[in-house]
Design a protein around this motif. Structure first.
Motif, PDB file in Angstrom:
ATOM      1  N   SER A 162      -5.395  66.752 -43.421  1.00 44.67           N
ATOM      2  CA  SER A 162      -5.023  66.434 -42.052  1.00 44.67           C
ATOM      3  C   SER A 162      -5.313  67.604 -41.118  1.00 44.67           C
ATOM      4  O   SER A 162      -5.291  68.776 -41.514  1.00 44.67           O
ATOM      5  CB  SER A 162      -3.538  66.076 -41.989  1.00 44.67           C
ATOM      6  OG  SER A 162      -3.138  65.876 -40.664  1.00 44.67           O
ATOM      7  N   VAL A 173      -3.463  68.752 -38.966  1.00 44.08           N
ATOM      8  CA  VAL A 173      -2.297  69.575 -38.649  1.00 44.08           C
ATOM      9  C   VAL A 173      -2.330  70.914 -39.361  1.00 44.08           C
ATOM     10  O   VAL A 173      -1.695  71.878 -38.901  1.00 44.08           O
ATOM     11  CB  VAL A 173      -0.977  68.833 -38.989  1.00 44.08           C
ATOM     12  CG1 VAL A 173      -0.878  67.545 -38.220  1.00 44.08           C
ATOM     13  CG2 VAL A 173      -0.860  68.583 -40.482  1.00 44.08           C
ATOM     14  N   TRP A 174      -3.049  70.975 -40.484  1.00 41.88           N
ATOM     15  CA  TRP A 174      -3.052  72.242 -41.240  1.00 41.88           C
ATOM     16  C   TRP A 174      -3.872  73.325 -40.552  1.00 41.88           C
ATOM     17  O   TRP A 174      -3.908  74.464 -41.020  1.00 41.88           O
ATOM     18  CB  TRP A 174      -3.531  71.994 -42.661  1.00 41.88           C
ATOM     19  CG  TRP A 174      -2.656  70.984 -43.348  1.00 41.88           C
ATOM     20  CD1 TRP A 174      -2.990  69.757 -43.780  1.00 41.88           C
ATOM     21  CD2 TRP A 174      -1.252  71.125 -43.606  1.00 41.88           C
ATOM     22  NE1 TRP A 174      -1.903  69.108 -44.308  1.00 41.88           N
ATOM     23  CE2 TRP A 174      -0.824  69.927 -44.217  1.00 41.88           C
ATOM     24  CE3 TRP A 174      -0.324  72.148 -43.394  1.00 41.88           C
ATOM     25  CZ2 TRP A 174       0.492  69.729 -44.597  1.00 41.88           C
ATOM     26  CZ3 TRP A 174       0.978  71.947 -43.786  1.00 41.88           C
ATOM     27  CH2 TRP A 174       1.389  70.750 -44.379  1.00 41.88           C
ATOM     28  N   HIS A 196      -2.896  74.121 -37.698  1.00 45.07           N
ATOM     29  CA  HIS A 196      -1.814  74.708 -36.910  1.00 45.07           C
ATOM     30  C   HIS A 196      -0.618  75.117 -37.761  1.00 45.07           C
ATOM     31  O   HIS A 196       0.275  75.799 -37.270  1.00 45.07           O
ATOM     32  CB  HIS A 196      -1.340  73.700 -35.848  1.00 45.07           C
ATOM     33  CG  HIS A 196      -2.418  73.208 -34.946  1.00 45.07           C
ATOM     34  ND1 HIS A 196      -2.826  73.888 -33.826  1.00 45.07           N
ATOM     35  CD2 HIS A 196      -3.213  72.098 -35.019  1.00 45.07           C
ATOM     36  CE1 HIS A 196      -3.795  73.218 -33.226  1.00 45.07           C
ATOM     37  NE2 HIS A 196      -4.046  72.123 -33.926  1.00 45.07           N
ATOM     38  N   CYS A 229       4.854  76.403 -38.153  1.00 43.45           N
ATOM     39  CA  CYS A 229       3.894  76.412 -37.055  1.00 43.45           C
ATOM     40  C   CYS A 229       3.360  77.838 -36.873  1.00 43.45           C
ATOM     41  O   CYS A 229       4.125  78.795 -36.753  1.00 43.45           O
ATOM     42  CB  CYS A 229       4.557  75.924 -35.772  1.00 43.45           C
ATOM     43  SG  CYS A 229       3.466  75.957 -34.330  1.00 43.45           S
ATOM     44  N   THR A 259       3.088  64.036 -42.509  1.00 44.89           N
ATOM     45  CA  THR A 259       2.645  64.962 -41.463  1.00 44.89           C
ATOM     46  C   THR A 259       2.837  64.418 -40.054  1.00 44.89           C
ATOM     47  O   THR A 259       2.486  65.090 -39.096  1.00 44.89           O
ATOM     48  CB  THR A 259       1.149  65.285 -41.652  1.00 44.89           C
ATOM     49  OG1 THR A 259       0.394  64.059 -41.597  1.00 44.89           O
ATOM     50  CG2 THR A 259       0.900  65.970 -42.989  1.00 44.89           C
ATOM     51  N   LEU A 311       4.790  66.616 -37.878  1.00 44.94           N
ATOM     52  CA  LEU A 311       4.056  67.842 -37.550  1.00 44.94           C
ATOM     53  C   LEU A 311       3.045  67.571 -36.429  1.00 44.94           C
ATOM     54  O   LEU A 311       2.858  68.394 -35.529  1.00 44.94           O
ATOM     55  CB  LEU A 311       3.344  68.363 -38.797  1.00 44.94           C
ATOM     56  CG  LEU A 311       4.215  68.578 -40.050  1.00 44.94           C
ATOM     57  CD1 LEU A 311       3.366  69.133 -41.179  1.00 44.94           C
ATOM     58  CD2 LEU A 311       5.373  69.523 -39.742  1.00 44.94           C
ATOM     59  N   LYS A 312       2.437  66.364 -36.492  1.00 44.06           N
ATOM     60  CA  LYS A 312       1.487  66.001 -35.439  1.00 44.06           C
ATOM     61  C   LYS A 312       2.181  65.885 -34.089  1.00 44.06           C
ATOM     62  O   LYS A 312       1.641  66.269 -33.056  1.00 44.06           O
ATOM     63  CB  LYS A 312       0.794  64.678 -35.792  1.00 44.06           C
ATOM     64  CG  LYS A 312      -0.116  64.768 -37.009  1.00 44.06           C
ATOM     65  CD  LYS A 312      -0.674  63.399 -37.370  1.00 44.06           C
ATOM     66  CE  LYS A 312      -1.522  63.456 -38.633  1.00 44.06           C
ATOM     67  NZ  LYS A 312      -1.999  62.126 -39.060  1.00 44.06           N
ATOM     68  N   ILE A 317       2.617  69.157 -32.378  1.00 39.64           N
ATOM     69  CA  ILE A 317       1.414  69.665 -31.738  1.00 39.64           C
ATOM     70  C   ILE A 317       0.963  68.761 -30.590  1.00 39.64           C
ATOM     71  O   ILE A 317       0.766  69.196 -29.460  1.00 39.64           O
ATOM     72  CB  ILE A 317       0.275  69.796 -32.772  1.00 39.64           C
ATOM     73  CG1 ILE A 317       0.690  70.771 -33.889  1.00 39.64           C
ATOM     74  CG2 ILE A 317      -1.014  70.262 -32.097  1.00 39.64           C
ATOM     75  CD1 ILE A 317       0.968  72.178 -33.421  1.00 39.64           C
ATOM     76  N   ASP A 328      -4.782  59.158 -32.659  1.00 34.70           N
ATOM     77  CA  ASP A 328      -4.414  59.359 -34.050  1.00 34.70           C
ATOM     78  C   ASP A 328      -3.831  58.047 -34.573  1.00 34.70           C
ATOM     79  O   ASP A 328      -2.774  57.598 -34.112  1.00 34.70           O
ATOM     80  CB  ASP A 328      -3.384  60.485 -34.166  1.00 34.70           C
ATOM     81  CG  ASP A 328      -3.083  60.846 -35.621  1.00 34.70           C
ATOM     82  OD1 ASP A 328      -2.687  59.956 -36.387  1.00 34.70           O
ATOM     83  OD2 ASP A 328      -3.214  62.034 -35.973  1.00 34.70           O
TER      84      ASP A 328
END
Length: 686
Positions: free
Chosen positions: A26, A28-29, A31, A46, A64, A67-68, A71, A116
């Protein structure tokens, strides 16, 4: 400190099974990094703001999506700051010699670049949960066409996929709530309500109420479980036992608040109480264990007394209809009122069947115009519904007692988060009025009061102890209000009832004394906070009235190596005190009865002085004396079980529980209580 890759490598070694099955691809990794946590868990950190979020617990991965959101939705303060700077720079204005001229540009939002699919599916599931939309809406052609017109790249999930997404949100939020419960030092009180379906099945709804470490009151739904026979003797005991085990709260249960719609409550509540008392899990051997809902008893009594004069109410309702149905009738009625010089400023109104407060208002207004109705009957041949003088007398007496209930309910509703201390003064006043009414020489007054007193007296006998214990925790009243009110209620026998409360308070306090206090003097933090807020605690009181925290004679320093000495002094002061915390508290001067008194903040500021008593106060004040949620009307709670609609009754029990619980939990998230910031990147075209 190692770099991000080192941290992530450590996390990969800490959770080999998870990473073998699933390689993180993903976005997100870019960030986040993964860090190992206690108990074999990992958390995502983060890179910008260093906040951490749950990622995995054993073999379970949190996903995730959250987490998204951190961000993409601008929750990260660093990203939010950078976006503001970019927008300010992008929309910067040019100046000439004469002034500022805003640039003339067209803006096009590049939302597509942030699309997304996973996040969109989760947001759709959240919308369905929060707004109680049917899950099958994802298969409705009109909905699908609307969504496609907004975002052609979005693939509408099937019913089974959105079902799974709802369950994923439920499990994730449940895990977060369990982590919060794991950090609570105090106890949790439960409320239980019943729901029925069009079938023979039913659901039991359990809510937990508690006060956190910051002295904030919270209520969260714990379970919404299906039972085949919700009114059977052992049904609720089994549900409560399952819930306590599931949430690891067997040793933290304080009280259970029940509604008044089932006669078997006494049976199963006693069985459960005996079971838990035998295992030493309840305080005061379960004497405070069962609490009745105050709002429900008000509704039961109000509806009963209204039903006792239903024929008269019918006549009054028809009379109001006659006046309101035609402007000509209204004018004639107004003339009658003017001719009789009736000074009332109230206006006639019809009641709503399920809101007894509206029936009270209808009766109270009609009562003031009773002479106008009688005159109208003599001058209008089409009107013949006027009550008799005997009927009006009954209405007057009923309105007198309904006003006691109405005023009491309004006091409870006026408090945003009602703590347990506010209910004693409301309940004892109603008990006194009904007791005095029974001894009235007027037969109608006596019979009306007696009918109401039968049910309220049962509530008073069941709950007067817990009500009294709670009000003692209010520094404006303590034992003084108990002594005063009992003298009014019991006369010469008052001392005996006061002693029961006093003994129970001391016995309960001793149980808390026997519990170990955490070794956290934390003078730098707690003493500093207490001094910062001491002006608020004073609130205009004299110095002798203000309870000040115990502090060392000289400021402590975190680096002087005497932290153990501070602990030693603190323990010595408690051990060698001539009076217990409870005795000191009870002997202190009562605080003035100010209207906006914040009892939770008062105890927060006085935790240092009363470390043990404050733990007891935290649990007692969190007892839910009323099951009505904040923002709901006490007058419309009803006395029977609530009914699940046909659609939800057709769903699987696990998805029904997920929908109800997740809706309750999601409403407290910051993204649900505050409007989310814009996440659109703005491009400029000349």
């Amino acid at each position: 400190m190692g770099d991000a890759s080192d941290t992530e490598q450590l996390a990969l070694e800490a959770a080999p099974q998870t990473n073998k099955r699933r390689r993180r691809k993903s976005m997100v990794w870019e960030h986040f990094t993964v860090e190992a946590a206690s108990g074999g868990c990992t958390r995502a950190c983060c890179k910008l703001c260093k906040q951490t979020f749950a990622y995995s617990s054993g073999s379970k991965i949190a996903g995730t999506s959250h987490l998204k959101r951190h961000i993409a939705l601008g929750s990260c303060p660093k990203i939010k700051m950078m976006e503001k700077q970019n927008l300010a720079f992008a929309s910067g204005s040019k100046t000439d010699g004469e002034g500022i001229e805003p640039p003339r540009r067209r803006y096009r939002s590049s939302l597509n670049s942030l699309f997304d699919q996973e996040l969109s599916c989760e947001n759709l599931a959240r919308m369905i949960i929060l707004h109680e939309y049917p899950l099958h809406m994802v298969e409705q052609p009109a909905v699908m066409a609307f969504v496609q017109s907004l975002q052609p790249r979005f693939k509408m999930p099937s019913f089974s996929e959105i079902d799974a997404e709802v369950l994923a949100i439920y499990h994730r939020e449940k895990q977060n709530l369990m982590e919060i419960f794991g950090t609570l030092s105090g106890r949790i009180s439960l409320t239980i309500s019943l729901w029925t379906t069009s079938q023979t099945l039913g659901y039991v709804c359990l809510n937990g109420q508690f006060i956190d470490s910051d002295w904030k009151l919270h209520r969260r739904m714990l379970n919404f479980m299906m039972v085949s026979s919700p009114h059977s003797e052992n049904a609720l005991s089994e549900v409560i036992g399952i819930s306590l085990s599931e949430w690891n709260m067997k040793s933290k249960l304080f009280t259970i608040t029940l509604d008044n719609n089932c006669s078997s409550h006494d049976i199963y509540s006693a069985n459960l109480r005996d079971h838990l008392s035998n295992k030493n899990m309840l305080v005061l051997k379960g004497q405070l264990f069962v609490v009745r809902c105050y709002a429900h008893i008000l509704n039961v009594i109000a509806q009963d007394v209204i039903a006792s004069i239903h024929g008269i109410i019918y006549n009054i309702r028809e009379s109001v209809k006659f006046v309101k149905v035609s402007p000509a009738h209204e004018d004639k009625f107004a003339e009658c009122a003017l001719q009789l010089e009736i000074p009332s400023t109230k206006s006639l109104s019809l009641d709503v069947a399920m809101q007894w407060s509206t029936t009270y208002h209808m009766l109270a207004a009609a009562l003031e115009y009773k002479r106008a109705f009688n005159l109208l009957e003599t001058c209008d041949e089409h009107y013949n519904e006027a009550p008799t003088p005997e009927d009006w007398k009954k209405v007057e007496i009923v309105c007198t007692y309904l006003k006691y209930l109405y005023d009491s309910a309004n006091v409870v509703m006026a408090t945003a988060d009602p703590t347990a201390n506010i209910f004693f003064q409301e309940a004892w006043k109603i008990q006194l009025e009904l007791t005095n009414g029974i001894s009235s020489e007027d037969e109608i007054v006596s019979s009306t009061a007696k009918e109401m007193h039968e049910k309220f007296d049962k509530y008073w006998r069941d709950c007067s102890l817990v009500l009294a214990v709670a009000v003692v925790m209010d520094p404006r009243f303590k034992m003084k209000l108990v002594e005063f009110s009992f003298s009014k209620l019991y006369g010469e026998d008052a001392a005996r009832y006061v002693k029961v409360v006093d003994d129970s308070i001391h016995e309960l306090y001793l149980e808390y004394v026997n519990q170990p206090l955490p070794l956290t003097p934390a003078y730098e933090e707690q003493h500093g906070e207490a001094n910062n807020l001491i002006c608020e605690a004073n609130n205009g009181h004299s110095e002798s009235e203000v309870i000040r925290p115990l502090t060392p004679s000289t400021p402590t320093s975190a680096g002087d190596g005497l932290l153990d000495f501070d602990i030693y002094i603190s323990e010595m002061s408690v051990t060698h005190s001539s009076k217990s915390e409870l005795e000191q508290y009870l002997e202190e001067t009562l605080l003035p009865r100010i209207q906006d008194f914040d009892i939770l903040n008062w105890w927060k500021l006085n935790t240092i002085k009363y470390p043990t008593l404050s733990k007891m106060a935290k649990d007692v004040l969190a007892i839910p004396m009323s099951m009505v949620n904040t923002g709901s009307s006490i007058f419309g709670t009803g006395t029977g079980s609530r009914v699940l609609d046909e659609y939800r009754s057709s769903l699987r029990p696990e998805i029904v529980e997920a929908l109800f619980c997740a809706k309750d939990w999601l409403q407290y998230l910051p993204t649900m209580t505050e409007p989310p910031p814009s996440n659109a990147i703005v491009k400029m075209e000349y």
